[in-house]
Scaffold this motif. Structure first.
Motif, mmCIF file in Angstrom:
data_model
loop_
_atom_site.group_PDB
_atom_site.id
_atom_site.type_symbol
_atom_site.label_atom_id
_atom_site.label_comp_id
_atom_site.label_asym_id
_atom_site.label_seq_id
_atom_site.Cartn_x
_atom_site.Cartn_y
_atom_site.Cartn_z
ATOM 1 N N GLY A 168 2.731 -10.428 2.908
ATOM 2 C CA GLY A 168 1.567 -10.700 2.071
ATOM 3 C C GLY A 168 0.331 -10.422 3.263
ATOM 4 N N VAL A 169 0.367 -11.459 4.520
ATOM 5 C CA VAL A 169 -0.522 -11.408 5.560
ATOM 6 C C VAL A 169 0.250 -10.235 6.412
ATOM 7 N N ILE A 170 0.609 -9.786 6.218
ATOM 8 C CA ILE A 170 0.747 -8.091 6.976
ATOM 9 C C ILE A 170 -0.013 -7.337 6.071
ATOM 10 N N SER A 171 0.357 -7.250 4.424
ATOM 11 C CA SER A 171 -0.031 -6.463 3.793
ATOM 12 C C SER A 171 -2.051 -5.958 3.761
ATOM 13 N N LEU A 172 -2.446 -7.730 4.107
ATOM 14 C CA LEU A 172 -3.571 -8.466 4.482
ATOM 15 C C LEU A 172 -4.644 -7.549 5.298
ATOM 16 N N VAL A 173 -4.009 -8.161 6.222
ATOM 17 C CA VAL A 173 -4.525 -7.788 8.265
ATOM 18 C C VAL A 173 -4.236 -6.715 8.222
ATOM 19 N N SER A 174 -3.402 -5.398 7.829
ATOM 20 C CA SER A 174 -3.511 -3.823 7.655
ATOM 21 C C SER A 174 -4.462 -3.253 7.053
ATOM 22 N N LEU A 175 -4.776 -4.264 5.700
ATOM 23 C CA LEU A 175 -5.426 -3.063 4.959
ATOM 24 C C LEU A 175 -7.179 -3.608 5.652
ATOM 25 N N GLY A 176 -8.345 -5.477 5.637
ATOM 26 C CA GLY A 176 -8.428 -5.029 6.176
ATOM 27 C C GLY A 176 -8.935 -4.837 7.354
ATOM 28 N N VAL A 177 -7.775 -4.330 9.174
ATOM 29 C CA VAL A 177 -8.565 -3.399 9.898
ATOM 30 C C VAL A 177 -8.485 -2.098 9.088
ATOM 31 N N VAL A 178 -7.572 -1.585 8.578
ATOM 32 C CA VAL A 178 -8.469 0.013 7.925
ATOM 33 C C VAL A 178 -9.578 -0.321 7.148
ATOM 34 N N VAL A 179 -9.828 -0.980 6.541
ATOM 35 C CA VAL A 179 -11.569 -0.958 6.064
ATOM 36 C C VAL A 179 -12.753 -0.555 7.221
ATOM 37 N N PHE A 180 -12.244 -1.932 8.314
ATOM 38 C CA PHE A 180 -12.809 -1.976 9.438
ATOM 39 C C PHE A 180 -13.347 -0.830 10.110
ATOM 40 N N PHE A 181 -11.994 0.141 10.390
ATOM 41 C CA PHE A 181 -11.840 1.070 11.583
ATOM 42 C C PHE A 181 -12.614 1.737 10.734
ATOM 43 N N SER A 182 -12.445 1.895 9.032
ATOM 44 C CA SER A 182 -13.244 3.298 8.406
ATOM 45 C C SER A 182 -15.094 3.098 8.165
ATOM 46 N N TYR A 183 -14.997 1.327 8.212
ATOM 47 C CA TYR A 183 -16.460 1.153 8.234
ATOM 48 C C TYR A 183 -17.095 1.874 9.525
ATOM 49 N N ARG A 184 -16.133 1.451 10.931
ATOM 50 C CA ARG A 184 -17.232 1.945 11.712
ATOM 51 C C ARG A 184 -17.490 3.388 12.037
ATOM 52 N N SER A 185 -15.708 4.447 11.694
ATOM 53 C CA SER A 185 -16.312 5.778 11.795
ATOM 54 C C SER A 185 -17.043 6.391 10.371
ATOM 55 N N GLY A 186 -18.047 5.904 10.108
ATOM 56 C CA GLY A 186 -19.371 6.320 9.564
ATOM 57 C C GLY A 186 -18.305 6.463 7.422
ATOM 58 N N THR A 222 -1.414 3.963 6.120
ATOM 59 C CA THR A 222 -1.135 2.439 6.137
ATOM 60 C C THR A 222 -1.386 1.740 4.883
ATOM 61 N N ALA A 223 -1.844 2.239 4.112
ATOM 62 C CA ALA A 223 -2.873 1.484 3.492
ATOM 63 C C ALA A 223 -1.991 1.620 2.348
ATOM 64 N N LEU A 224 -0.499 3.299 2.129
ATOM 65 C CA LEU A 224 0.611 3.112 1.020
ATOM 66 C C LEU A 224 1.401 2.407 2.005
ATOM 67 N N LEU A 225 1.876 1.912 3.452
ATOM 68 C CA LEU A 225 2.448 1.362 3.189
ATOM 69 C C LEU A 225 2.112 -0.739 2.759
ATOM 70 N N ALA A 226 0.871 -0.995 2.919
ATOM 71 C CA ALA A 226 0.720 -1.978 2.523
ATOM 72 C C ALA A 226 1.102 -2.468 1.552
ATOM 73 N N ALA A 227 1.034 -1.172 0.349
ATOM 74 C CA ALA A 227 1.341 -1.563 -0.899
ATOM 75 C C ALA A 227 3.009 -1.006 -1.223
ATOM 76 N N VAL A 228 3.571 -1.028 -0.505
ATOM 77 C CA VAL A 228 5.176 -0.970 -0.432
ATOM 78 C C VAL A 228 5.092 -2.910 -0.116
ATOM 79 N N TYR A 229 4.483 -3.225 0.536
ATOM 80 C CA TYR A 229 5.274 -4.200 1.479
ATOM 81 C C TYR A 229 4.852 -5.201 0.845
ATOM 82 N N SER A 230 3.345 -5.077 0.124
ATOM 83 C CA SER A 230 2.545 -5.794 -1.230
ATOM 84 C C SER A 230 3.855 -6.378 -2.852
#
Length: 116
Positions: A34-52, A62-70
């Motif tokens: 659960g921690v790995i899934s939440l952190v990876s989603l947070g990182v993905v959202v942050f980098f996506s936000y930074r790239s506009g 990464t989101a697909l792997l987070a869903a499998v982990y969850s």
């Protein structure tokens, strides 16, 4: 008078609960997933936000792997929370974290479909 302190000692001793319960390895793994899934989603959202708002293909993987982990963490949490021989902290924490990660993935998909 000599027996009054003994009664106090016995009264305190009755408050202790001795148990053979322990933490489950499956429940700890559910929490870690659960921690790995939440952190990876947070990182993905942050980098996506930074790239506009431009998400690279790796972000989707990464989101697909987070869903499998969850989902794996939810299964492990449900299996362990039903067993009475284990403490309930880690199974419940794993269920909450993995549920939050799946809700986050669902929110990202919903907003991406309606705003995009």
């Amino acid at each position: 008078m000599g027996s009054a302190p003994f009664r106090i000692y016995m009264k305190k001793r009755k408050g202790y609960v001795f148990t053979d319960k322990k933490n489950s390895n499956r429940a700890v793994m559910a929490t870690i997933l659960g921690v790995i899934s939440l952190v990876s989603l947070g990182v993905v959202v942050f980098f996506s936000y930074r790239s506009g708002g431009e998400a690279k293909a790796g972000y989707g993987v990464t989101a697909l792997l987070a869903a499998v982990y969850s989902l794996t963490g939810l299964v492990l949490g449900f299996i362990t929370v039903q067993d009475k021989n284990y403490f309930r902290l880690f199974p419940v924490l794993g269920l909450v974290l993995n549920g939050a990660a799946l809700a986050g993935i669902g929110l990202i998909l919903y907003l991406g479909g309606n705003l995009g």
